[in-house]
Design an enzyme around this catalytic site. Sequence first.
Site, mmCIF file in Angstrom:
data_model
loop_
_atom_site.group_PDB
_atom_site.id
_atom_site.type_symbol
_atom_site.label_atom_id
_atom_site.label_comp_id
_atom_site.label_asym_id
_atom_site.label_seq_id
_atom_site.Cartn_x
_atom_site.Cartn_y
_atom_site.Cartn_z
ATOM 1 N N HIS D 160 0.829 -1.216 0.000
ATOM 2 C CA HIS D 160 0.000 0.000 0.000
ATOM 3 C C HIS D 160 0.864 1.266 0.000
ATOM 4 O O HIS D 160 0.423 2.308 0.497
ATOM 5 C CB HIS D 160 -0.929 0.045 1.216
ATOM 6 C CG HIS D 160 -1.755 -1.191 1.414
ATOM 7 N ND1 HIS D 160 -3.051 -1.282 0.981
ATOM 8 C CD2 HIS D 160 -1.479 -2.386 1.992
ATOM 9 C CE1 HIS D 160 -3.554 -2.471 1.312
ATOM 10 N NE2 HIS D 160 -2.611 -3.163 1.918
ATOM 11 N N SER D 281 16.024 20.712 -16.230
ATOM 12 C CA SER D 281 15.010 21.626 -16.721
ATOM 13 C C SER D 281 15.703 22.891 -17.176
ATOM 14 O O SER D 281 16.593 23.398 -16.494
ATOM 15 C CB SER D 281 14.017 21.949 -15.602
ATOM 16 O OG SER D 281 13.328 23.143 -15.892
#
Lengths: 473, 473, 473, 473
Positions: D160, D281
Amino acid sequence: MENNDKKAWGGRFAEDTADLALKLSESISYDRRLARQDIRGSRAHARMLAARGIISAKDGETIQSGFDQLEKELAEGNVTWDVTKEDVHMNLESRLTAIIGDAGGRLHTARSRNDQVATDTRLWLRDACAQTVGAIHHLQSALHRRAQENVDVLLPGYTHLQRAQPVRLAHHLLAWVEMLERDRGRISDAVQRFNQCPLGSGALAGTTFPIDREQTSKELGFREPTQNSMDTVADRDFIAEVLSAWSICAIHLSRFSEELVLWCSQEFGFVKMSDAYATGSSMMPQKKNPDMAELIRGKSGRVVGALVSILTVMKGLPLTYNRDMQEDKEGLFDGFDTVLLSLQVMAGMVATLSFQEEPMARALKEGFADATEIADWLAERGMPFRDAHHVVGRLVARCTREQKVLAELSLEELQQEHAGFDDTVYEVLNMERAVERRDHVGGPARAQVQAQLQRWQTLLEGRANALTPTDPI
Amino acid sequence: MENNDKKAWGGRFAEDTADLALKLSESISYDRRLARQDIRGSRAHARMLAARGIISAKDGETIQSGFDQLEKELAEGNVTWDVTKEDVHMNLESRLTAIIGDAGGRLHTARSRNDQVATDTRLWLRDACAQTVGAIHHLQSALHRRAQENVDVLLPGYTHLQRAQPVRLAHHLLAWVEMLERDRGRISDAVQRFNQCPLGSGALAGTTFPIDREQTSKELGFREPTQNSMDTVADRDFIAEVLSAWSICAIHLSRFSEELVLWCSQEFGFVKMSDAYATGSSMMPQKKNPDMAELIRGKSGRVVGALVSILTVMKGLPLTYNRDMQEDKEGLFDGFDTVLLSLQVMAGMVATLSFQEEPMARALKEGFADATEIADWLAERGMPFRDAHHVVGRLVARCTREQKVLAELSLEELQQEHAGFDDTVYEVLNMERAVERRDHVGGPARAQVQAQLQRWQTLLEGRANALTPTDPI
Amino acid sequence: MENNDKKAWGGRFAEDTADLALKLSESISYDRRLARQDIRGSRAHARMLAARGIISAKDGETIQSGFDQLEKELAEGNVTWDVTKEDVHMNLESRLTAIIGDAGGRLHTARSRNDQVATDTRLWLRDACAQTVGAIHHLQSALHRRAQENVDVLLPGYTHLQRAQPVRLAHHLLAWVEMLERDRGRISDAVQRFNQCPLGSGALAGTTFPIDREQTSKELGFREPTQNSMDTVADRDFIAEVLSAWSICAIHLSRFSEELVLWCSQEFGFVKMSDAYATGSSMMPQKKNPDMAELIRGKSGRVVGALVSILTVMKGLPLTYNRDMQEDKEGLFDGFDTVLLSLQVMAGMVATLSFQEEPMARALKEGFADATEIADWLAERGMPFRDAHHVVGRLVARCTREQKVLAELSLEELQQEHAGFDDTVYEVLNMERAVERRDHVGGPARAQVQAQLQRWQTLLEGRANALTPTDPI
Amino acid sequence: MENNDKKAWGGRFAEDTADLALKLSESISYDRRLARQDIRGSRAHARMLAARGIISAKDGETIQSGFDQLEKELAEGNVTWDVTKEDVHMNLESRLTAIIGDAGGRLHTARSRNDQVATDTRLWLRDACAQTVGAIHHLQSALHRRAQENVDVLLPGYTHLQRAQPVRLAHHLLAWVEMLERDRGRISDAVQRFNQCPLGSGALAGTTFPIDREQTSKELGFREPTQNSMDTVADRDFIAEVLSAWSICAIHLSRFSEELVLWCSQEFGFVKMSDAYATGSSMMPQKKNPDMAELIRGKSGRVVGALVSILTVMKGLPLTYNRDMQEDKEGLFDGFDTVLLSLQVMAGMVATLSFQEEPMARALKEGFADATEIADWLAERGMPFRDAHHVVGRLVARCTREQKVLAELSLEELQQEHAGFDDTVYEVLNMERAVERRDHVGGPARAQVQAQLQRWQTLLEGRANALTPTDPI
């Protein structure tokens, strides 16, 4: 294995890796298709930057004239695409800078590739949707014209591929026009929804420069700027929506194609294809295959595949931009090319179909499409419908045995099954009359079909003038 | 093998076959869900038949009172569904006839199960769409309320799951509201498109009785009767369209769920789930699992599966009705149940999330989300952006080495990289200020977010009153 | 809105939420189908625990006798499933504990629901695969028997739904047997691959108890224990693999169904369906619809949908267990039910089909399936094939005009097109002879077809005895 | 509209139509990828024709030398593909005939494009499968090597996305090796199944020439000739099977990619990507994005899309060849390119990952992964597990409040919750020891992991020599 693997990864490893990674990540091999849209968006962005004083007026002018040059090169096919510059944005910016120098570098101020590619794609898709809507119009027009020509032709309507009840060929053809109309509506609704301008959303959080999003939005023909920068760079649901509309349209075409394949079979023989849309066999001299209809039927699969792809790509991605989203374009382009070409070829095929009235008439006669009529005749004279159904069932069985149609039974033969028959029953065995009795909105009676033909005539004519021819994209 | 096979097919073969064929073809096990819609359509049909004199006024009244009784039985759960009567239409008609006698048999005059089931499905789907639109509204409202409460909370916005730039939590939450708004639009457009009345289309070619299609259409709240009987019984594109809209919505929910799963991890720690939406482990005492978010994320798969199913079912079917089309309902019902429940649980989860400001603040601080700001500071002071980018890159590398954040570098340390730094640079390292500078439509600055909150407040309030609660379907 | 929303979330909110969350997360409504497998796995686990001294011998015995009781209750339908106990594991454990007391609680030692459900599902799927393999066998046997009966029946083979070349009906039917054989192979390969025992993998990292994984694996008929605990609880690719095999099988059935629908049409008339597999129309007395074939054709869509669902569910999930994976079962169950029933009904349909030799013979005669033969006759006599193709093309055109078949042309008429024709050409116009000349492995000549029939006879007989009847699952 | 439409269809209509129909139906733009396989198949066919005396020995030799020339032209890139010659078969035959004259025309004797394309595709797919199997091997080897290097590194295993229990990094990495092994098995099984030779099946019914199917089958490395001519030209299930195997493999890669994206986040920080597989970036100096992992994750969508396409294409097609089936190739090619490249880049990425032990250790310590251990310690000393679970739950809550880990609690603090604690409890709080206790087949204890590493070492080494490098296809 050690040695083995060292060899595998040694030596030219660094280079190989760079090559493979570049191959995996480059998009210029397909996103150059957005070149015109990219320039259109850049021009608007540059004008806005100059208007707001973010770049100088001079730089603004230089950029526009640089794009004049670049568009000329594009039109002449003189742009060299460089895979090491990855995508259409970097390729064009690089070429622009080569043409005009430093001002080219200032174009990217207050912009990110994230909002830029979202803008390009929406501009492209707006054109692509206009073209598919135009192609739908032409196919509807072709169907409408063939319907007009064939109001008097009757054939059996089928359920379960069993002959069921008589209808007009015009009525049958107009059913396809209705489906296409919904396809058109879905595409138009999608365009209306996605026609918002992403420019100004930046990488994800907008920009610190004093931009004017209304100006770029307006110049590019968008309804308004998008309202949330994070949503704007994160979402591709407009692609899924259009691919869904195109998928449903492709499925409609697959169904119509199936019908044409059936009708071209020797068993049905309801149509003959124009030679332009059929092929022979190099081996079997007697063959004339409806290849185009088969291909259109099959091509529905690839549009559905493209829809599944984009939904799978987007599943489970958190905000905002993730590189997975680069996978949105090839399926979209392929979906467009497939649907547009299918619509165009289908229109040509419909326009040149030769309907074969005789086999249709024979199928109608032999198909007991008038069986319901006799049952109704009996019911109207007071026999419970269930009993009437049985009487007619026995008549049909007899005809099948004796290779006759119902209208060929003599009154005596009819009366052997049910004493109450009289001469008037022969009136309802007239197929034309059977069709004419179905005289309500949406029914196959002549008046109803004429009304529908008129409705479509008006609608299609009204739209014909509004069709704006766009360049191939 | 012979003996073997004789046994396999001998003896009870006929019975077995009948059983298996019935099992394959029955639909009452699921289409009884259309019972209320079936009765509603039948009532309108009966009233029209009486108004047009096709059945007697007395029969018309008897039928209505029969339905009064039948609806009472339904509400009380006293209707026994009989699988040998195949579907909901035959089951209800049979029970009606048991209640009122012969008049029940006359109800089916001028109608076929083909137009009847198309009517029932559209009535049901109109309600189902209204319910999903309502659930979207509640989820939007919950997100809006949480956004209002969290205008002052900052966190890093992410691209590529890397911390990118600072945004307001409210801005982030409103991104999901935008996506849901498009989902809402797609569903509404679909309803508008399919809201036409099929009744009167008969098996495929209408009916010979003098029906009034406008009357039934009006009584049942449809926009108009459908315009072509063959299209009406042949097409299921409204089902594909709604399943597509629901699929896109489910994909949105899968993305939001992914984000919640990430935010609940110990690594992020941005939210704590209410106990009502998390589960522990019977084995591991320390666990608190975001099961609901995981389930919603997974359930997107079944909605996409249902969409693929209906497209595959319809592919290649010729006109008009084919029995394959019976396969349209289970996927539709399942898609609806899945999307509705996902939306409802998501709304409850959002309403009870506990946002953890401290981890968000820490992530922001440690994420160098202010790196762009320094680069901009340098650029505004004349340094080419490319050079500024390099200076900041070196600063970030130093901070990483020394486990610091940019704002913790002394002026001297800054000046070691670039002599031009002065005290004013510390102003831009303020995250709040960085966000405030992104002040344009769709940006994260406070004023812009407030404006968006106000826009949604007005929109959502306006709609809240229009929400018509419908019964569970 | 505030008030509105307070109401929406206030009052019974906590309860409602609990209800909805429970509804979203419970699985007992469908996973109770694994009850028998769950008990089988638990019995083996308990025996191993006792053998290794992890629980006492007495507890071990008590647990087994508790399961005796529980299985009896299950068989009698006396187990009450409680949705608040969420799943089949908790429901059965709870009932076991109610029967035998504390020992029931010790059963879960050294086990987690993660490895337990993986075990249950594999046990169930092994049975399910055996059943579909059995159903494939029965369908193959039915086709084989019908092929044996129809070695002498000729019909045209089709390409592009155009009559192409003559084949034996037996040859045509055996083509479907070949496809089914590959379906069988795919399912068997999948079983062989997934037949490993998950027990002992625990939640994800095994267990600290001194278990014996070989023992449980052996007792449950698995090939071996799985080799990595994290992989074991994380993966569901065996479900995707089986759903893929079933999907391809369902697509095969959709194709055979299409053929049956075509052959049942009045236009083809090649078969008549047994009444057990066709339905009439309550409205149209002449109708006999091939509903079962249509339904099987349509049902292929839901199997493909289930495959897409599980692939979408699993996409992008990190290790190890995520709750999304609970979504694996409903699609699997539905896929199984659909494919099994389709195969069974198809077998019954094939066994009772009535082949219509006369329409087949007519189609063969009128279809110019002998055109290739004349071209070959000319080519063998030295004419370039291209020229021969043209000559025959003109002969076919003439026949079409005059509504004749090739064999009805007189020698004079033939010689009008090409002087070299002589009497021997009539020999090749014999369809039987044309088929007999295609005498090589895989061809339609009698000897080849007989050889294939014999091969299948041996194969199918050999397998018939190995078929282990399993209970319905 | 009339005028409008006249214009639309008038004038250049015939030409336009021909162009569009050609564009829809040509395949040379993509099936030229089969050129080598087409020649290979043709060479074998020619040799068989000559051996059987169907063509002269001289013609046979001429054909082979013609192909020598043609292959040279292909290798040099000197073949001009002509779209009006439609497909790769006609293009190559045409060029062959240009080179060698009439003998080229005799090559097509006893063959049809239907069996030819089926042969080409299987030959190509056999190579493609070998290449993906090879790429899987390299990825497995890379994972295995990294596992060998990291046997001593511990980290939390997750369920999970919550920290659950401690495992070895090697154990975690080997989980992916297991999944890939099943992918390999699926591909190999498919090859084994489809490795039959179609040649000799003709258009659908074989050929009247005295061919030797065993000879061509053997020469081309097939297992045997196919056994039914109609099945052979009608089916494409081998394409669906391989695309399904590739889809499952792509889904595995999407899952591993997700994990890498998570591990690269600042929040997890478990790995650093080599610069060769990450991008920065241009706007944000601090960014290092795991683009390759994101792209591979996304690309799973297009493989699933290709699988859906072929299933949709084949749905509902009757025997035998239908032109729809031409749509089988592009998705297959794209699926292959996508999966191969994804595997290759993933292998390079794995080989160059830098694992970060410190963040893993911290996550383990802070994640209470030892909570189960204390509960077990209590249970082994007689406390019912349920009570032990509660005691530990309270200890975890206290640690969370006080920002401690369990091992940092003093004995007094432990005894405040439960008097029975003594010093020996600190032994189980050692993570290394916790892992070592999970010492059974498939568990994470050192001995077990070493055994698995050895098993894979042997397997992978054995295979490395058998890998046959194939040319790019």
